[in-house]
Design an enzyme around this catalytic site. Structure first.
Site, PDB file in Angstrom:
ATOM      1  N   GLY A  84       0.812  -1.204   0.000  1.00  0.00           N
ATOM      2  CA  GLY A  84       0.000   0.000   0.000  1.00  0.00           C
ATOM      3  C   GLY A  84       0.846   1.254   0.000  1.00  0.00           C
ATOM      4  O   GLY A  84       2.020   1.241   0.362  1.00  0.00           O
ATOM      5  N   CYS A  85       0.217   2.343  -0.434  1.00  0.00           N
ATOM      6  CA  CYS A  85       0.849   3.665  -0.402  1.00  0.00           C
ATOM      7  C   CYS A  85      -0.232   4.649   0.019  1.00  0.00           C
ATOM      8  O   CYS A  85      -1.128   4.297   0.763  1.00  0.00           O
ATOM      9  CB  CYS A  85       1.475   3.998  -1.757  1.00  0.00           C
ATOM     10  SG  CYS A  85       0.291   4.099  -3.109  1.00  0.00           S
ATOM     11  N   GLY A  86      -0.183   5.853  -0.473  1.00  0.00           N
ATOM     12  CA  GLY A  86      -1.190   6.839  -0.106  1.00  0.00           C
ATOM     13  C   GLY A  86      -2.510   6.645  -0.829  1.00  0.00           C
ATOM     14  O   GLY A  86      -3.576   6.685  -0.229  1.00  0.00           O
ATOM     15  N   TYR A 113      -3.641   3.913   1.632  1.00  0.00           N
ATOM     16  CA  TYR A 113      -3.926   4.328   3.003  1.00  0.00           C
ATOM     17  C   TYR A 113      -5.211   5.145   3.077  1.00  0.00           C
ATOM     18  O   TYR A 113      -5.992   5.014   4.018  1.00  0.00           O
ATOM     19  CB  TYR A 113      -2.737   5.118   3.557  1.00  0.00           C
ATOM     20  CG  TYR A 113      -2.979   5.751   4.906  1.00  0.00           C
ATOM     21  CD1 TYR A 113      -3.067   4.974   6.045  1.00  0.00           C
ATOM     22  CD2 TYR A 113      -3.129   7.132   5.028  1.00  0.00           C
ATOM     23  CE1 TYR A 113      -3.297   5.546   7.282  1.00  0.00           C
ATOM     24  CE2 TYR A 113      -3.352   7.719   6.258  1.00  0.00           C
ATOM     25  CZ  TYR A 113      -3.444   6.921   7.387  1.00  0.00           C
ATOM     26  OH  TYR A 113      -3.679   7.495   8.614  1.00  0.00           O
TER      27      TYR A 113
END
Length: 127
Positions: A84-86, A113
Site C-alpha cells: 500500500g501507499c497513499g 492508506y
C-alpha cells in the site's frame, strides 16, 4: 524461443476490507510511502513495515534502487504481502516489481492508506 520473462502486467488488488482480512490470516503490510508520510499516519496492524519505493535525491524523486533488496532483508518471496501507499499508485508499481522478482503472494491495496482510513479501519501515527 525467447527465454526472458515477460513483465507482470496483471496482479490482484484487494480493497481495504479484503486487505484487513488477509492481514488477519498472516499477510504482512508493506507501506511503500516515504518515511515522513508513513510517520504521519499508517495502517495500524502489527505486521506493518515501511520501505519507500521512491526516495528523494538532489535530482528529485527517483525509484529506490535498493527497494527489492530492502524488502528481501525483512521477508521472503513466499510471504504474503499487501502493498500500500497513499492512494494506490506507487503500490501498483511496487507490486509489479515484486511479482517480476518472483514474489509469490503479493496484492496491491487499491486506494491505499486513504481507502483504509476512509473505511474507518485502525490507523496509527508515529511520535
Amino acid at each position: 524461443m525467447d527465454s526472458e520473462k515477460s513483465p507482470a502486467t496483471e496482479f490482484i488488488s484487494a480493497d481495504a476490507h479484503e486487505a484487513k482480512d488477509l492481514i488477519a490470516s498472516g499477510y504482512r503490510y508493506l507501506d511503500v510511502r516515504m518515511v515522513e508520510d508513513f510517520n504521519k499516519g499508517h495502517v495500524d496492524v502489527e505486521s506493518v513495515f515501511n520501505i519507500a519505493y521512491f526516495i528523494m535525491t538532489p535530482e528529485g524523486r527517483v525509484k529506490n534502487p535498493q527497494f527489492l533488496e530492502q524488502v528481501l532483508s525483512v521477508c521472503s518471496k513466499e510471504d504474503g504481502l499487501i502493498v500500500g501507499c497513499g492512494t494506490g499508485d506507487r503500490s501498483r508499481l511496487a507490486t509489479v516489481d515484486l511479482l517480476n522478482a518472483d514474489f509469490k503472494h503479493v496484492r496491491n491495496m487499491g486506494g491505499g492508506y486513504r481507502s483504509w482510513h476512509e473505511a474507518g479501519l485502525g490507523v496509527k501515527k508515529e511520535a
